[in-house]
Design a protein around this motif. Structure first.
Motif, short mmCIF file in Angstrom:
data_model
loop_
_atom_site.label_atom_id
_atom_site.label_comp_id
_atom_site.label_asym_id
_atom_site.label_seq_id
_atom_site.Cartn_x
_atom_site.Cartn_y
_atom_site.Cartn_z
N UNK A 86 -15.65 -40.60 -17.47
CA UNK A 86 -17.01 -40.57 -17.73
C UNK A 86 -17.72 -40.49 -16.44
N UNK A 87 -18.37 -39.70 -16.04
CA UNK A 87 -19.12 -39.83 -14.68
C UNK A 87 -20.75 -39.61 -14.83
N UNK A 88 -21.45 -40.83 -14.49
CA UNK A 88 -23.11 -40.44 -14.62
C UNK A 88 -23.52 -40.21 -13.07
N UNK A 89 -24.44 -39.34 -13.04
CA UNK A 89 -25.41 -39.29 -11.78
C UNK A 89 -26.61 -38.58 -12.21
N UNK A 90 -27.53 -38.38 -11.52
CA UNK A 90 -28.61 -37.79 -11.83
C UNK A 90 -28.67 -36.58 -11.04
N UNK A 91 -28.55 -35.44 -11.79
CA UNK A 91 -28.53 -33.99 -11.22
C UNK A 91 -29.90 -33.70 -10.45
N UNK A 92 -30.80 -33.92 -11.12
CA UNK A 92 -32.33 -33.65 -10.44
C UNK A 92 -32.40 -34.20 -9.06
N UNK A 93 -31.75 -35.48 -8.67
CA UNK A 93 -31.88 -36.04 -7.52
C UNK A 93 -30.92 -35.91 -6.70
N UNK A 94 -29.63 -35.64 -7.11
CA UNK A 94 -28.39 -35.40 -6.56
C UNK A 94 -27.99 -36.64 -6.09
N UNK A 95 -28.02 -37.89 -7.01
CA UNK A 95 -27.45 -39.28 -6.61
C UNK A 95 -27.72 -40.11 -7.95
N UNK A 96 -27.77 -41.29 -7.24
CA UNK A 96 -27.75 -42.48 -8.63
C UNK A 96 -29.08 -42.81 -8.71
N UNK A 97 -29.34 -43.14 -10.04
CA UNK A 97 -30.63 -43.56 -10.46
C UNK A 97 -30.67 -44.63 -11.50
N UNK A 98 -31.33 -45.56 -11.97
CA UNK A 98 -31.44 -46.52 -12.69
C UNK A 98 -30.93 -45.98 -14.18
N UNK A 99 -31.31 -44.86 -14.33
CA UNK A 99 -30.66 -44.17 -15.86
C UNK A 99 -29.37 -44.00 -15.84
N UNK A 100 -28.65 -43.91 -14.83
CA UNK A 100 -27.09 -43.75 -14.59
C UNK A 100 -26.42 -45.12 -15.04
#
Length: 132
Positions: A86-100
């Motif tokens: 499983x890989x989490x990242x935030x596509x809209x910002x092209x990086x890591x966010x607290x949500x991940x």
């Protein structure tokens, strides 16, 4: 349950700030067995979960999918015989966010009940097939 698990994902817009390295360093200790990988210059949280067969791996994949739909945040999931990555990242910002980090923590909770069932199953097997 850690602090991250009790949080809910917030809607993330294009242009929202990525987590700083300090923020990442602060949150990583709350995640067990997760690593940061970089693909095409984009950081992801990644973890491979191991299972005894394909059926368990697929069941876990479906649980992660249901969680993703519930939270409105979707990972990359690779399902193979005996394992799920499983890989989490935030596509809209092209990086890591607290949500991940929130979602990685919530993903970890999906394995707890499966691990408890496996311990019980092994205990029953140790008692012999005629016990139950």
């Amino acid at each position: 349950m850690n602090e991250l698990t009790s949080k809910k994902c917030e809607v993330c817009q294009v242009g929202a700030p990525m987590l700083s390295q300090e923020g990442i360093d602060e949150l990583m200790p709350q995640l067990k067995d997760w690593i940061i990988i970089e693909t095409d210059g984009v950081r992801h949280l990644s973890r491979t979960f191991r299972f005894s067969d394909f059926k368990e791996a697929l069941s876990f994949t479906n649980k992660v999918g249901a969680l993703a739909e519930q939270e409105g945040h979707h990972p990359s999931i690779t399902t193979e015989w005996g394992q799920v990555t499983v890989c989490w990242w935030t596509r809209k910002i092209k990086g890591l966010h607290l949500n991940d980090f929130i979602m990685a923590s919530k993903t970890d909770t999906l394995t707890q009940s499966a691990n408890e069932r496996n311990v019980f199953k092994k205990y029953r097997q140790g008692l012999g097939t005629n016990f139950w």
